[in-house]
Design a protein around this motif. Structure first.
Motif, PDB file in Angstrom:
ATOM      1  N   THR A 104       0.768  -1.126  -0.022  1.00 18.29           N
ATOM      2  CA  THR A 104       0.029  -0.023  -0.050  1.00 18.29           C
ATOM      3  C   THR A 104       0.818   1.140   0.103  1.00 18.29           C
ATOM      4  OG1 THR A 104      -1.533  -1.227   1.457  1.00 18.29           O
ATOM      5  CG2 THR A 104      -2.064   1.180   1.086  1.00 18.29           C
ATOM      6  N   LEU A 105       1.889   1.195   0.952  1.00 14.43           N
ATOM      7  CA  LEU A 105       2.719   2.469   0.918  1.00 14.43           C
ATOM      8  C   LEU A 105       3.614   2.742  -0.422  1.00 14.43           C
ATOM      9  CD1 LEU A 105       4.396   2.075   4.587  1.00 14.43           C
ATOM     10  CD2 LEU A 105       2.904   3.802   3.872  1.00 14.43           C
ATOM     11  N   ALA A 106       3.943   1.451  -1.020  1.00 12.36           N
ATOM     12  CA  ALA A 106       4.638   1.717  -2.286  1.00 12.36           C
ATOM     13  C   ALA A 106       3.621   2.235  -3.368  1.00 12.36           C
ATOM     14  CB  ALA A 106       5.265   0.170  -2.587  1.00 12.36           C
ATOM     15  N   PHE A 107       2.346   2.022  -3.298  1.00  6.29           N
ATOM     16  CA  PHE A 107       1.782   2.347  -4.312  1.00  6.29           C
ATOM     17  C   PHE A 107       1.470   3.889  -4.139  1.00  6.29           C
ATOM     18  CE2 PHE A 107       0.417  -1.634  -6.135  1.00  6.29           C
ATOM     19  CZ  PHE A 107       0.312  -1.447  -7.255  1.00  6.29           C
ATOM     20  N   VAL A 140      11.594   0.245   6.632  1.00  7.26           N
ATOM     21  CA  VAL A 140      11.889   0.853   5.703  1.00  7.26           C
ATOM     22  C   VAL A 140      12.600   0.289   4.527  1.00  7.26           C
ATOM     23  CG1 VAL A 140      13.490   3.028   5.334  1.00  7.26           C
ATOM     24  CG2 VAL A 140      12.144   2.754   7.253  1.00  7.26           C
ATOM     25  N   LEU A 141      13.477  -0.657   4.696  1.00 10.64           N
ATOM     26  CA  LEU A 141      14.115  -1.468   3.644  1.00 10.64           C
ATOM     27  C   LEU A 141      12.907  -2.009   2.805  1.00 10.64           C
ATOM     28  CD1 LEU A 141      17.271  -2.866   3.504  1.00 10.64           C
ATOM     29  CD2 LEU A 141      15.498  -4.821   3.698  1.00 10.64           C
ATOM     30  N   MET A 142      12.009  -2.458   3.338  1.00 11.16           N
ATOM     31  CA  MET A 142      11.054  -3.164   2.741  1.00 11.16           C
ATOM     32  C   MET A 142      10.176  -2.092   1.864  1.00 11.16           C
ATOM     33  SD  MET A 142      10.684  -6.185   2.579  1.00 11.16           S
ATOM     34  CE  MET A 142       9.187  -7.027   2.254  1.00 11.16           C
ATOM     35  N   GLN A 143      10.037  -0.896   2.287  1.00 13.27           N
ATOM     36  CA  GLN A 143       9.103  -0.056   1.694  1.00 13.27           C
ATOM     37  C   GLN A 143       9.981   0.404   0.390  1.00 13.27           C
ATOM     38  OE1 GLN A 143       8.497   3.646   3.718  1.00 13.27           O
ATOM     39  NE2 GLN A 143       7.670   4.444   1.704  1.00 13.27           N
ATOM     40  N   LEU A 186      12.345  -1.437  -1.067  1.00 13.22           N
ATOM     41  CA  LEU A 186      12.512  -2.484  -2.036  1.00 13.22           C
ATOM     42  C   LEU A 186      11.248  -2.966  -2.697  1.00 13.22           C
ATOM     43  CD1 LEU A 186      14.663  -4.394  -2.375  1.00 13.22           C
ATOM     44  CD2 LEU A 186      14.016  -5.875  -0.746  1.00 13.22           C
ATOM     45  N   VAL A 187      10.070  -2.892  -1.986  1.00 15.37           N
ATOM     46  CA  VAL A 187       9.019  -3.020  -2.545  1.00 15.37           C
ATOM     47  C   VAL A 187       8.445  -1.940  -3.582  1.00 15.37           C
ATOM     48  CG1 VAL A 187       6.293  -3.268  -2.292  1.00 15.37           C
ATOM     49  CG2 VAL A 187       7.801  -4.535  -0.740  1.00 15.37           C
ATOM     50  N   GLU A 188       8.946  -0.906  -3.254  1.00 18.16           N
ATOM     51  CA  GLU A 188       8.424   0.391  -4.270  1.00 18.16           C
ATOM     52  C   GLU A 188       9.209   0.109  -5.454  1.00 18.16           C
ATOM     53  OE1 GLU A 188       8.612   4.057  -1.654  1.00 18.16           O
ATOM     54  OE2 GLU A 188       9.185   5.003  -4.036  1.00 18.16           O
ATOM     55  N   ALA A 189      10.628  -0.440  -5.458  1.00 15.47           N
ATOM     56  CA  ALA A 189      11.415  -0.512  -6.586  1.00 15.47           C
ATOM     57  C   ALA A 189      10.952  -1.843  -7.179  1.00 15.47           C
ATOM     58  CB  ALA A 189      12.839  -0.757  -6.129  1.00 15.47           C
ATOM     59  N   ILE A 190      10.500  -2.827  -6.695  1.00 15.78           N
ATOM     60  CA  ILE A 190       9.781  -4.051  -7.161  1.00 15.78           C
ATOM     61  C   ILE A 190       8.640  -3.637  -7.701  1.00 15.78           C
ATOM     62  CG2 ILE A 190       9.026  -6.280  -6.972  1.00 15.78           C
ATOM     63  CD1 ILE A 190      11.041  -6.676  -4.553  1.00 15.78           C
ATOM     64  N   VAL A 191       7.792  -2.999  -7.185  1.00 17.73           N
ATOM     65  CA  VAL A 191       6.478  -2.787  -7.788  1.00 17.73           C
ATOM     66  C   VAL A 191       6.497  -1.827  -9.066  1.00 17.73           C
ATOM     67  CG1 VAL A 191       4.359  -1.254  -7.375  1.00 17.73           C
ATOM     68  CG2 VAL A 191       5.066  -2.854  -5.654  1.00 17.73           C
ATOM     69  N   ARG A 235       2.206   9.248  -5.779  1.00 10.44           N
ATOM     70  CA  ARG A 235       2.366  10.794  -5.560  1.00 10.44           C
ATOM     71  C   ARG A 235       3.383  11.256  -6.454  1.00 10.44           C
ATOM     72  NH1 ARG A 235       4.019   9.517   0.247  1.00 10.44           N
ATOM     73  NH2 ARG A 235       2.113   8.774   0.206  1.00 10.44           N
ATOM     74  N   HIS A 236       4.208  10.454  -7.170  1.00 13.88           N
ATOM     75  CA  HIS A 236       5.305  10.998  -8.127  1.00 13.88           C
ATOM     76  C   HIS A 236       4.820  10.398  -9.298  1.00 13.88           C
ATOM     77  CE1 HIS A 236       7.253  13.125  -4.767  1.00 13.88           C
ATOM     78  NE2 HIS A 236       6.994  12.189  -4.320  1.00 13.88           N
ATOM     79  N   LYS A 237       3.777  10.500 -10.183  1.00 14.81           N
ATOM     80  CA  LYS A 237       3.572   9.793 -11.376  1.00 14.81           C
ATOM     81  C   LYS A 237       4.578   9.866 -12.419  1.00 14.81           C
ATOM     82  CE  LYS A 237      -1.514   9.673 -10.481  1.00 14.81           C
ATOM     83  NZ  LYS A 237      -1.551  10.695  -9.838  1.00 14.81           N
ATOM     84  N   LEU A 238       5.011  11.344 -12.611  1.00 18.77           N
ATOM     85  CA  LEU A 238       5.934  11.423 -13.815  1.00 18.77           C
ATOM     86  C   LEU A 238       7.262  10.773 -13.523  1.00 18.77           C
ATOM     87  CD1 LEU A 238       6.361  12.686 -16.549  1.00 18.77           C
ATOM     88  CD2 LEU A 238       6.965  14.628 -15.205  1.00 18.77           C
ATOM     89  N   ARG A 239       7.747  11.101 -12.516  1.00 20.07           N
ATOM     90  CA  ARG A 239       8.967  10.370 -11.922  1.00 20.07           C
ATOM     91  C   ARG A 239       9.090   8.857 -12.045  1.00 20.07           C
ATOM     92  NH1 ARG A 239      11.127  11.449  -6.040  1.00 20.07           N
ATOM     93  NH2 ARG A 239       9.889   9.737  -5.750  1.00 20.07           N
ATOM     94  N   SER A 240       7.880   8.282 -11.618  1.00 21.28           N
ATOM     95  CA  SER A 240       7.946   6.792 -11.472  1.00 21.28           C
ATOM     96  C   SER A 240       7.572   6.487 -13.192  1.00 21.28           C
ATOM     97  CB  SER A 240       6.454   6.396 -10.767  1.00 21.28           C
ATOM     98  OG  SER A 240       6.380   6.999  -9.555  1.00 21.28           O
TER      99      SER A 240
END
Ligand code: ATP
Ligand code: MG
Lengths: 401, 233
Positions: free
Chosen positions: A7-10, A322-325, A327-332, A15-20
């Motif tokens: 959820t946090l990763a999404f 924080v690590l998971m956040q 990491l999951v962000e990168a994976i997502v 929040r930063h659509k263009l950058r993503s």
């Protein structure tokens, strides 16, 4: 817990659509390129295999010369004689049908239309060898073959161009100044080995030899192998027989060649497969570059979001969260990129395949591997920035501007 | 008034850096904070107030001395154990608000609940209740950029109290606000202290704000200079 992290990763990504989007562009292009290349490559391979198998399975083609291009100079190797055909029929085991061929190109004329095509002089065994059925009409009678009568069986391309909507069976047309009667029409075969197989006029070989080529030479012999026999064994004994008949000395090179259609098929599909692999490898490098792009942006993101990390730590997030956040962000991110890439590849393949005249074949395995690979890129290139974020001291992070 | 100390510092020192550049920010602080108290921490700039708050907030560890929180030694805990302690018993309010940007007030307030593993429904209910307590329920879907400084600080307070902590730590919570907004925040803190039973520790430079506290602790040169009763009750 993982649900929370996702959820946090999404949230962070949205929040930063263009950058993503820019971050994942490398993955998107990489995955799209790899999957499109492999899909089209597979289609090309299938197309080649399809074309060649339409030549007929288990057929040996016997030609004079040393194969493609006839190496070296010297005198032109002699053609085959009718006795060669008889010898193959009588002395070789495992042969289902033997068809001699004498070819010439000619222009056919019927009323206002004319069409330039290939005249194929052969016997009824030609149709049996290739298991090529008639659409209408009949095959040559033995007495027509024996006498070399002016009768012909035409391919579908010739029918379309010469007779259009008229039923050609029984009609007379002129070919190379000779009048000829249509007795049959062949079923459609399509492209075979890069030429239109349906663009042909088949006539008794004796007629072609007498009226067109002027000799009794045979330029090619088709040997159909019985399914119960090994093609390679029959090929070996055919080569042995021809060496004897053409009086080739021990150690000298053959002045004829035998092609196994299956072997040609394997060689050609092997070539397209290798090409596909090379192109896919190049595309895979762009995937790797895409992964480095993700790492780069994630590292920037860690610096940019130091205060955010500080807030999370102060609120009670443990380092592993924080690590998971991150990491999951990168994976997502990379998985989303992978999915978009697969989607683009699907569209591109469906659009390009018809232009290349190859079939579109959806390869589940390639799509799955590409997707898993993009997820793996997320793990590998996301880990380093994530660890860096998790190691931050909360006080320093909070004070960061 | 209860006298049982929830926080107890004994001979706490803090040294920043090492070697010739080392700086001793705390020189042996002894301090007891009673459960349910409202404490204002004052003193000149550089006297070690923030350093002490960071230690009390388990964000940092003392270089020497002991720190008892609810009777447990904190100075021996590792990073993650301290994080869990913060998550469970402590709430923070900072001078700079420190809200997540581009994130709604409710999402900011929900954050500590997320780390506690509460489900979506609980998070929303408790988050809205906390926003209601600070009078910002109608602003729940505004991002920090769409809120005034006073409102942002109230969101930060809502985030600090959403987990119903034992202790609320506030380092200059009114430092960036005008006096009217500051009084509102102080009234809010007083209310939380009185009606929710939260122990409040607050650093401030302004005597008018310290006047809301029941106990005033003064720091000087890394030591506690004095403790006196405030005007709050
Ligand atoms: N991370 C650090 N590294 C080195 N020195 C530090 C660090 N943090 C604080 N100090 C020093 O420790 C001393 C105490 O700092 P602290 O922040 O506790 O003061 P303060 O009482 O909060 O002051 P202010 O009222 O200005 O906020 C100061 O002299 C400061 O320069
Ligand atoms: Mg300070």
């Amino acid at each position: 817990m993982l649900g929370t992290t996702i959820t946090l990763a999404f949230r962070a990504i949205m929040r930063h659509k263009l950058r993503s989007f820019l971050t994942t562009l490398g993955i998107i292009i990489g995955v799209a390129a790899v999957v499109t290349m492999v899909t089209l490559g597979n289609g090309a391979t299938a197309a080649v295999r399809e074309q060649i198998s339409s030549l007929g399975a288990n057929i040996l083609q016997l030609r004079p010369g040393q194969g493609f291009g006839r190496g070296g100079g010297g005198p032109r190797p002699p053609n085959f004689k009718p006795q060669d055909v008889t010898a193959i029929e009588n002395q070789l085991t495992g042969v289902r049908a033997v068809a001699p061929q004498a070819q010439t190109s000619a222009t056919a004329i019927y009323e206002g239309s004319n069409w330039s095509t290939t005249v194929n002089g052969t016997t009824a065994a030609f149709f049996e060898a290739q298991q090529w059925k008639l659409d209408s009409g009949r095959l040559f009678m033995p007495e027509e073959e024996e006498a070399g009568k002016a009768v012909c069986i035409i391919g579908n391309t010739v029918r379309q161009n010469l007779f259009r909507n008229i039923d050609p069976v029984g009609k007379q047309f002129r070919i190379k100044g000779v009048s000829c009667q249509v007795i049959g029409v062949l079923t459609t075969r399509g492209q075979g080995g890069f030429q239109d197989q349906d663009d042909t006029v088949v006539m008794p070989i004796k007629f072609v030899q007498r009226r067109f080529t002027g000799d009794r030479d045979i330029s090619m012999i088709l040997v159909a192998v019985d399914d119960a026999y090994e093609t390679s064994a029959v090929q070996a004994s055919l080569e042995q027989l021809m060496r004897e008949r053409r009086k080739i000395k021990e150690g000298d090179q053959d002045n004829f060649n035998v092609f196994d259609t299956k072997q040609i098929s394997d060689t050609l599909t092997g070539t397209t497969t290798i090409l596909t692999q090379i192109v896919a490898a190049v595309a895979a490098i762009s995937l790797l570059v895409g992964g480095i792009g993700i790492m780069n942006i994630m590292l920037v993101s860690v610096t940019e979001r130091t205060r955010e990390i500080g807030i999370r730590l102060a609120i009670g997030a443990v380092a592993s969260e924080v690590l998971m956040q991150f990491l999951v962000e990168a994976i997502v991110l990379s998985c989303l990129g992978g999915l978009i890439g697969l989607f683009l590849a699907l569209i591109a393949s469906i659009a390009i395949a018809p232009l290349m005249q190859v079939p579109f074949i959806f390869d589940v395995r390639v799509n799955l591997i590409a997707f898993l690979f993009s997820a793996a890129i997320g793990v590998v290139f996301g880990y380093f920035p994530a660890r860096r974020a998790a190691a931050l001291n909360p006080i320093d992070a909070l004070r960061h501007e | 008034m209860p006298t049982d100390p929830i926080i107890s510092l004994r001979g706490v020192t803090k040294v920043y850096g090492s070697g010739p550049t080392a700086f001793q920010a705390l020189k042996g602080v002894d301090l007891d904070i009673a459960r349910g108290d409202f404490v204002a921490v004052m003193g000149p700039s550089g006297s070690g107030k923030s350093t002490t708050m960071n230690i009390l907030g388990c964000l940092d560890v003392p270089s020497a001395g002991s720190f008892l929180f609810k009777g447990h030694h904190v100075e021996t805990l590792d990073r993650d154990q301290r994080a869990l302690l913060r998550r469970k018993y402590l709430g923070f309010v900072f001078q700079g608000f420190n809200l997540l940007s581009r994130t709604t007030a409710l999402e900011n307030v929900e954050l500590p609940l997320l780390y506690r593993g509460e489900d979506r429904k609980t998070r929303q209910e408790q988050g809205m209740a906390a926003l209601d307590k600070v009078g910002l329920k109608p602003w729940w879907d505004h991002t920090p950029a769409e809120l005034s400084g006073g409102q942002q600080q109230r969101v930060a307070i809502a985030r600090a109290i959403v987990t119903q902590p034992d202790v609320l730590l506030a380092d200059e919570p009114t430092g960036n606000l005008d006096s009217e907004r500051s009084v509102e925040i102080m009234e809010l803190l007083t209310d939380l202290n009185k009606n929710s039973g939260i122990t409040v520790l607050m650093v401030t430079h302004e005597p008018e704000m310290a006047a809301f506290a029941r106990t005033i602790v003064t720091f000087k040169d890394g030591l506690v200079e004095g403790i006196r009763k405030g005007e709050g009750n």
